[in-house]
Design an enzyme around this catalytic site. Structure first.
Site, PDB file in Angstrom:
ATOM      1  N   CYS A  32       0.860  -1.177   0.000  1.00 56.26           N
ATOM      2  CA  CYS A  32       0.000   0.000   0.000  1.00 56.26           C
ATOM      3  C   CYS A  32       0.901   1.234   0.000  1.00 56.26           C
ATOM      4  O   CYS A  32       2.111   1.120  -0.200  1.00 56.26           O
ATOM      5  CB  CYS A  32      -0.987   0.000   1.171  1.00 56.26           C
ATOM      6  SG  CYS A  32      -0.257   0.194   2.809  1.00 56.26           S
ATOM      7  N   ASN A  69       2.596   1.457   4.043  1.00 59.15           N
ATOM      8  CA  ASN A  69       2.826   0.202   4.760  1.00 59.15           C
ATOM      9  C   ASN A  69       2.494   0.302   6.250  1.00 59.15           C
ATOM     10  O   ASN A  69       3.145  -0.294   7.083  1.00 59.15           O
ATOM     11  CB  ASN A  69       4.266  -0.283   4.550  1.00 59.15           C
ATOM     12  CG  ASN A  69       4.506  -1.730   4.978  1.00 59.15           C
ATOM     13  OD1 ASN A  69       5.602  -2.062   5.403  1.00 59.15           O
ATOM     14  ND2 ASN A  69       3.524  -2.596   4.877  1.00 59.15           N
ATOM     15  N   CYS A  82      -1.232   0.706   7.103  1.00 58.46           N
ATOM     16  CA  CYS A  82      -2.667   0.405   7.258  1.00 58.46           C
ATOM     17  C   CYS A  82      -3.050  -0.863   6.505  1.00 58.46           C
ATOM     18  O   CYS A  82      -3.168  -1.933   7.083  1.00 58.46           O
ATOM     19  CB  CYS A  82      -3.526   1.583   6.785  1.00 58.46           C
ATOM     20  SG  CYS A  82      -3.442   3.050   7.848  1.00 58.46           S
ATOM     21  N   ARG A  83      -3.247  -0.743   5.214  1.00 56.81           N
ATOM     22  CA  ARG A  83      -3.804  -1.848   4.441  1.00 56.81           C
ATOM     23  C   ARG A  83      -2.853  -3.017   4.234  1.00 56.81           C
ATOM     24  O   ARG A  83      -3.238  -4.175   4.422  1.00 56.81           O
ATOM     25  CB  ARG A  83      -4.304  -1.337   3.085  1.00 56.81           C
ATOM     26  CG  ARG A  83      -5.427  -0.328   3.221  1.00 56.81           C
ATOM     27  CD  ARG A  83      -5.697   0.385   1.922  1.00 56.81           C
ATOM     28  NE  ARG A  83      -4.561   1.252   1.567  1.00 56.81           N
ATOM     29  CZ  ARG A  83      -4.415   1.851   0.398  1.00 56.81           C
ATOM     30  NH1 ARG A  83      -5.314   1.671  -0.556  1.00 56.81           N
ATOM     31  NH2 ARG A  83      -3.379   2.634   0.164  1.00 56.81           N
ATOM     32  N   SER A  84      -1.623  -2.755   3.840  1.00 57.93           N
ATOM     33  CA  SER A  84      -0.740  -3.887   3.515  1.00 57.93           C
ATOM     34  C   SER A  84      -0.323  -4.703   4.740  1.00 57.93           C
ATOM     35  O   SER A  84      -0.292  -5.937   4.648  1.00 57.93           O
ATOM     36  CB  SER A  84       0.468  -3.445   2.684  1.00 57.93           C
ATOM     37  OG  SER A  84       1.221  -2.456   3.323  1.00 57.93           O
ATOM     38  N   ASP A  97      -7.854   3.657   1.037  1.00 56.64           N
ATOM     39  CA  ASP A  97      -6.946   3.958   2.149  1.00 56.64           C
ATOM     40  C   ASP A  97      -7.735   4.598   3.287  1.00 56.64           C
ATOM     41  O   ASP A  97      -8.328   5.652   3.113  1.00 56.64           O
ATOM     42  CB  ASP A  97      -5.853   4.908   1.669  1.00 56.64           C
ATOM     43  CG  ASP A  97      -4.718   5.058   2.653  1.00 56.64           C
ATOM     44  OD1 ASP A  97      -4.859   4.632   3.820  1.00 56.64           O
ATOM     45  OD2 ASP A  97      -3.681   5.609   2.247  1.00 56.64           O
TER      46      ASP A  97
END
Length: 161
Positions: free
Chosen positions: A10, A13, A15-17, A129
């Protein structure tokens, strides 16, 4: 048999990933057909958060679902394409950045959009995001990541990836 390497990417690095990395790790570990066949990691397009834990809000929302997001942020580098079999971006910006970082057609062939594996959220083409949003944005991101990782696991079981 060598383990396949999966990389989730993401923007920063945090939140999402890292959420996708841990969610996928748990899905893989709990499935006898997939366990011990894959390793996961995550990275960010930028280096703004290098060395940091995932965003506090993502860790809190994940903990409510039984996840422990604890990986340390790092930036993706072109040589990651040598280490990883598949590289998953979260949104169109990540996908563009990954394609720009790819050195050749072999690298580009490894790039996937994680949202393409969702099966129960047909109105989403990306995983938005949540960083600048509130609680509902983090919950939505987790819903979408869980959906996509489950779909990815099913495709891995069928040998489709």
């Amino acid at each position: 048999m060598m383990k396949k390497q999966l990389l989730f990417v993401c923007l920063g690095n945090i939140c999402r990933s890292p959420a996708a990395e841990e969610i996928m790790r748990q899905i893989i570990a709990s499935d006898p057909e997939l366990a011990n066949r894959y390793d996961m990691d995550s990275a960010g397009i930028g280096n703004w958060h290098e060395g940091q834990l995932p965003d506090r809000r993502m860790r809190e929302h994940g903990a409510k679902r039984g996840y422990d997001f604890h990986s340390r942020a790092r930036q993706i580098h072109s040589d990651d394409f040598d280490r990883f079999d598949l590289v998953f971006g979260m949104d169109s910006g990540n996908m563009d950045d990954l394609r720009s970082l790819a050195r050749d057609s072999n690298d580009k062939a490894k790039i996937r959009c994680l949202a393409d594996y969702m099966t129960t959220h047909p109105h989403y083409q990306t995983i938005p995001d949540p960083y600048y949003g509130g609680a509902k944005d983090f919950e939505l991101a987790l819903d979408l990541i869980e959906d996509a990782c489950s779909g990815l696991a099913e495709r891995l079981k069928k040998g489709m990836e």
